[in-house]
Design a protein around this motif. Structure first.
Motif, PDB file in Angstrom:
ATOM      1  N   LEU A 297       8.903  15.340   3.986  1.00  0.00           N
ATOM      2  CA  LEU A 297       8.104  14.825   5.216  1.00  0.00           C
ATOM      3  C   LEU A 297       6.465  15.035   4.786  1.00  0.00           C
ATOM      4  O   LEU A 297       5.854  14.300   5.320  1.00  0.00           O
ATOM      5  CB  LEU A 297       8.291  15.825   6.265  1.00  0.00           C
ATOM      6  N   ASP A 298       6.098  15.993   4.296  1.00  0.00           N
ATOM      7  CA  ASP A 298       4.676  16.140   3.625  1.00  0.00           C
ATOM      8  C   ASP A 298       4.220  14.784   2.695  1.00  0.00           C
ATOM      9  O   ASP A 298       3.214  14.276   3.136  1.00  0.00           O
ATOM     10  CB  ASP A 298       4.458  17.358   2.662  1.00  0.00           C
ATOM     11  N   THR A 299       5.206  14.469   2.014  1.00  0.00           N
ATOM     12  CA  THR A 299       4.721  13.040   1.251  1.00  0.00           C
ATOM     13  C   THR A 299       4.827  12.020   2.114  1.00  0.00           C
ATOM     14  O   THR A 299       4.127  11.242   2.108  1.00  0.00           O
ATOM     15  CB  THR A 299       5.904  12.819   0.278  1.00  0.00           C
ATOM     16  N   MET A 300       5.769  11.881   3.171  1.00  0.00           N
ATOM     17  CA  MET A 300       5.820  10.759   3.989  1.00  0.00           C
ATOM     18  C   MET A 300       4.473  10.698   5.042  1.00  0.00           C
ATOM     19  O   MET A 300       3.822   9.818   5.154  1.00  0.00           O
ATOM     20  CB  MET A 300       6.986  10.833   4.957  1.00  0.00           C
ATOM     21  N   PHE A 301       4.029  11.872   5.526  1.00  0.00           N
ATOM     22  CA  PHE A 301       3.013  12.021   6.346  1.00  0.00           C
ATOM     23  C   PHE A 301       1.578  11.798   5.400  1.00  0.00           C
ATOM     24  O   PHE A 301       0.700  11.024   6.032  1.00  0.00           O
ATOM     25  CB  PHE A 301       2.742  13.389   6.857  1.00  0.00           C
ATOM     26  N   ASP A 302       1.565  12.055   4.322  1.00  0.00           N
ATOM     27  CA  ASP A 302       0.396  11.809   3.273  1.00  0.00           C
ATOM     28  C   ASP A 302       0.245  10.290   3.162  1.00  0.00           C
ATOM     29  O   ASP A 302      -0.999   9.807   3.157  1.00  0.00           O
ATOM     30  CB  ASP A 302       0.549  12.594   1.887  1.00  0.00           C
ATOM     31  N   VAL A 303       1.172   9.653   2.600  1.00  0.00           N
ATOM     32  CA  VAL A 303       1.499   8.319   2.386  1.00  0.00           C
ATOM     33  C   VAL A 303       0.900   7.566   3.915  1.00  0.00           C
ATOM     34  O   VAL A 303       0.098   6.574   3.496  1.00  0.00           O
ATOM     35  CB  VAL A 303       2.706   7.908   2.064  1.00  0.00           C
ATOM     36  N   LEU A 304       1.480   7.684   4.869  1.00  0.00           N
ATOM     37  CA  LEU A 304       1.009   7.269   6.068  1.00  0.00           C
ATOM     38  C   LEU A 304       0.115   7.558   6.853  1.00  0.00           C
ATOM     39  O   LEU A 304      -0.325   6.916   7.902  1.00  0.00           O
ATOM     40  CB  LEU A 304       2.400   7.407   7.139  1.00  0.00           C
ATOM     41  N   SER A 305      -0.901   8.347   6.206  1.00  0.00           N
ATOM     42  CA  SER A 305      -2.135   8.776   6.796  1.00  0.00           C
ATOM     43  C   SER A 305      -3.271   7.770   6.866  1.00  0.00           C
ATOM     44  O   SER A 305      -4.104   7.850   7.609  1.00  0.00           O
ATOM     45  CB  SER A 305      -2.613  10.182   6.145  1.00  0.00           C
ATOM     46  N   SER A 306      -2.925   6.889   5.802  1.00  0.00           N
ATOM     47  CA  SER A 306      -4.133   5.803   5.612  1.00  0.00           C
ATOM     48  C   SER A 306      -3.730   4.478   6.583  1.00  0.00           C
ATOM     49  O   SER A 306      -2.535   4.086   6.171  1.00  0.00           O
ATOM     50  CB  SER A 306      -4.405   5.688   4.244  1.00  0.00           C
ATOM     51  N   ASP A 307      -4.471   3.777   7.181  1.00  0.00           N
ATOM     52  CA  ASP A 307      -4.139   2.520   7.696  1.00  0.00           C
ATOM     53  C   ASP A 307      -3.936   1.590   6.730  1.00  0.00           C
ATOM     54  O   ASP A 307      -2.862   0.869   7.034  1.00  0.00           O
ATOM     55  CB  ASP A 307      -5.164   2.084   8.664  1.00  0.00           C
ATOM     56  N   TYR A 308      -4.545   1.602   5.694  1.00  0.00           N
ATOM     57  CA  TYR A 308      -4.353   0.424   4.460  1.00  0.00           C
ATOM     58  C   TYR A 308      -3.002   0.699   4.045  1.00  0.00           C
ATOM     59  O   TYR A 308      -2.220  -0.345   3.850  1.00  0.00           O
ATOM     60  CB  TYR A 308      -5.463   0.713   3.454  1.00  0.00           C
ATOM     61  N   ARG A 309      -2.444   1.992   3.717  1.00  0.00           N
ATOM     62  CA  ARG A 309      -1.262   2.186   3.012  1.00  0.00           C
ATOM     63  C   ARG A 309      -0.070   1.716   4.217  1.00  0.00           C
ATOM     64  O   ARG A 309       0.949   1.182   3.792  1.00  0.00           O
ATOM     65  CB  ARG A 309      -1.224   3.568   2.749  1.00  0.00           C
ATOM     66  N   ARG A 310      -0.273   2.140   5.337  1.00  0.00           N
ATOM     67  CA  ARG A 310       0.812   1.745   6.430  1.00  0.00           C
ATOM     68  C   ARG A 310       0.963   0.390   6.449  1.00  0.00           C
ATOM     69  O   ARG A 310       1.821  -0.413   6.457  1.00  0.00           O
ATOM     70  CB  ARG A 310       0.148   2.449   7.855  1.00  0.00           C
ATOM     71  N   ARG A 311      -0.345  -0.372   6.433  1.00  0.00           N
ATOM     72  CA  ARG A 311      -0.432  -1.775   6.543  1.00  0.00           C
ATOM     73  C   ARG A 311       0.255  -2.722   5.295  1.00  0.00           C
ATOM     74  O   ARG A 311       1.296  -3.587   5.527  1.00  0.00           O
ATOM     75  CB  ARG A 311      -1.632  -2.524   6.714  1.00  0.00           C
ATOM     76  N   ILE A 312       0.025  -1.895   4.451  1.00  0.00           N
ATOM     77  CA  ILE A 312       0.717  -2.545   2.951  1.00  0.00           C
ATOM     78  C   ILE A 312       2.499  -2.645   3.035  1.00  0.00           C
ATOM     79  O   ILE A 312       3.001  -3.140   3.009  1.00  0.00           O
ATOM     80  CB  ILE A 312       0.327  -1.887   1.771  1.00  0.00           C
ATOM     81  N   LEU A 313       2.769  -1.170   3.531  1.00  0.00           N
ATOM     82  CA  LEU A 313       4.062  -1.046   3.449  1.00  0.00           C
ATOM     83  C   LEU A 313       4.821  -2.018   4.597  1.00  0.00           C
ATOM     84  O   LEU A 313       5.827  -2.356   4.717  1.00  0.00           O
ATOM     85  CB  LEU A 313       4.354   0.557   3.720  1.00  0.00           C
ATOM     86  N   PHE A 314       4.124  -1.950   5.788  1.00  0.00           N
ATOM     87  CA  PHE A 314       4.648  -2.764   6.748  1.00  0.00           C
ATOM     88  C   PHE A 314       4.730  -4.277   6.514  1.00  0.00           C
ATOM     89  O   PHE A 314       5.733  -4.811   6.702  1.00  0.00           O
ATOM     90  CB  PHE A 314       3.936  -2.829   7.943  1.00  0.00           C
ATOM     91  N   GLU A 315       3.678  -4.680   5.860  1.00  0.00           N
ATOM     92  CA  GLU A 315       3.936  -6.265   5.224  1.00  0.00           C
ATOM     93  C   GLU A 315       4.822  -6.468   4.376  1.00  0.00           C
ATOM     94  O   GLU A 315       5.430  -7.485   3.992  1.00  0.00           O
ATOM     95  CB  GLU A 315       2.591  -6.632   4.950  1.00  0.00           C
ATOM     96  N   LEU A 316       5.052  -5.370   3.562  1.00  0.00           N
ATOM     97  CA  LEU A 316       6.166  -5.258   2.239  1.00  0.00           C
ATOM     98  C   LEU A 316       7.547  -5.277   2.844  1.00  0.00           C
ATOM     99  O   LEU A 316       8.466  -5.803   2.385  1.00  0.00           O
ATOM    100  CB  LEU A 316       5.880  -4.517   1.502  1.00  0.00           C
ATOM    101  N   LYS A 317       7.768  -5.026   4.235  1.00  0.00           N
ATOM    102  CA  LYS A 317       9.154  -4.827   4.882  1.00  0.00           C
ATOM    103  C   LYS A 317       9.756  -6.431   4.695  1.00  0.00           C
ATOM    104  O   LYS A 317      10.795  -6.569   4.452  1.00  0.00           O
ATOM    105  CB  LYS A 317       9.075  -4.494   6.402  1.00  0.00           C
ATOM    106  N   ALA A 318       8.874  -7.222   4.995  1.00  0.00           N
ATOM    107  CA  ALA A 318       9.117  -8.864   4.996  1.00  0.00           C
ATOM    108  C   ALA A 318       9.179  -9.599   3.928  1.00  0.00           C
ATOM    109  O   ALA A 318       9.872 -10.491   3.742  1.00  0.00           O
ATOM    110  CB  ALA A 318       8.413  -9.537   6.310  1.00  0.00           C
ATOM    111  N   GLU A 319       8.158  -9.392   3.063  1.00  0.00           N
ATOM    112  CA  GLU A 319       7.786 -10.058   1.811  1.00  0.00           C
ATOM    113  C   GLU A 319       6.983  -9.572   0.785  1.00  0.00           C
ATOM    114  O   GLU A 319       6.620  -8.305   1.123  1.00  0.00           O
ATOM    115  CB  GLU A 319       7.377 -11.270   2.277  1.00  0.00           C
ATOM    116  N   ARG A 320       6.979 -10.086  -0.340  1.00  0.00           N
ATOM    117  CA  ARG A 320       6.065  -9.507  -1.351  1.00  0.00           C
ATOM    118  C   ARG A 320       4.455  -9.920  -0.847  1.00  0.00           C
ATOM    119  O   ARG A 320       4.466 -10.747   0.105  1.00  0.00           O
ATOM    120  CB  ARG A 320       6.373 -10.396  -2.866  1.00  0.00           C
ATOM    121  N   LEU A 321       3.643  -9.207  -1.347  1.00  0.00           N
ATOM    122  CA  LEU A 321       2.308  -9.212  -1.159  1.00  0.00           C
ATOM    123  C   LEU A 321       1.377  -9.278  -2.379  1.00  0.00           C
ATOM    124  O   LEU A 321       1.710  -8.697  -3.531  1.00  0.00           O
ATOM    125  CB  LEU A 321       1.760  -8.020  -0.106  1.00  0.00           C
TER     126      LEU A 321
END
Length: 131
Positions: free
Chosen positions: A43-67
């Protein structure tokens, strides 16, 4: 996997001059306490990774395709009101490295490509709940 340690105190007498206490750590079998620590660390890792809008956006866009970094920075320039070069610098020096360290993404500097990595599926349910 988290390794749990059980402290064991042994008395060590190297000579007759006196006793010396020696604290040894011995490997313990996984316990419910260790499993709880694993979940907490995840959970600590997950919250750390998701604490940045840029990182959330990268991960979200990668759900559908390469980036590609260049494509992402171009799209996000207008959204974030930030300079494209600055966005690329932040992605390349901070955010992609962190995501790659946690094995959520695989980033190829030469091809400018970002792909899902082995642990990406761990973050997918959280992303689904956020967006």
């Amino acid at each position: 996997m988290t390794i749990c340690w059980r402290p064991t105190l042994l008395t060590f007498n190297p000579n007759s001059a006196g006793n010396k206490n020696l604290l040894l750590l011995s490997l313990a079998e996984p316990t419910s306490q260790c499993k709880s620590y694993d979940r907490s660390a995840q959970l600590d890792t997950m919250f750390d990774v998701l604490s940045s809008d840029y990182r959330r956006r990268i991960l979200f866009e990668l759900k559908a395709e390469r980036l590609r970094v260049s494509e992402a920075s171009h799209r996000w320039e207008a959204e974030y009101g930030d300079d494209r070069d600055r966005i690329e610098l932040l992605l390349c020096t901070i955010h992609l490295s962190k995501l790659a360290d946690f094995e959520f993404v695989e980033w190829h500097r030469e091809s400018d490509e970002i792909r899902q990595e082995s642990r990406f599926e761990e973050v997918r349910p959280v992303l689904d709940g956020l967006y």
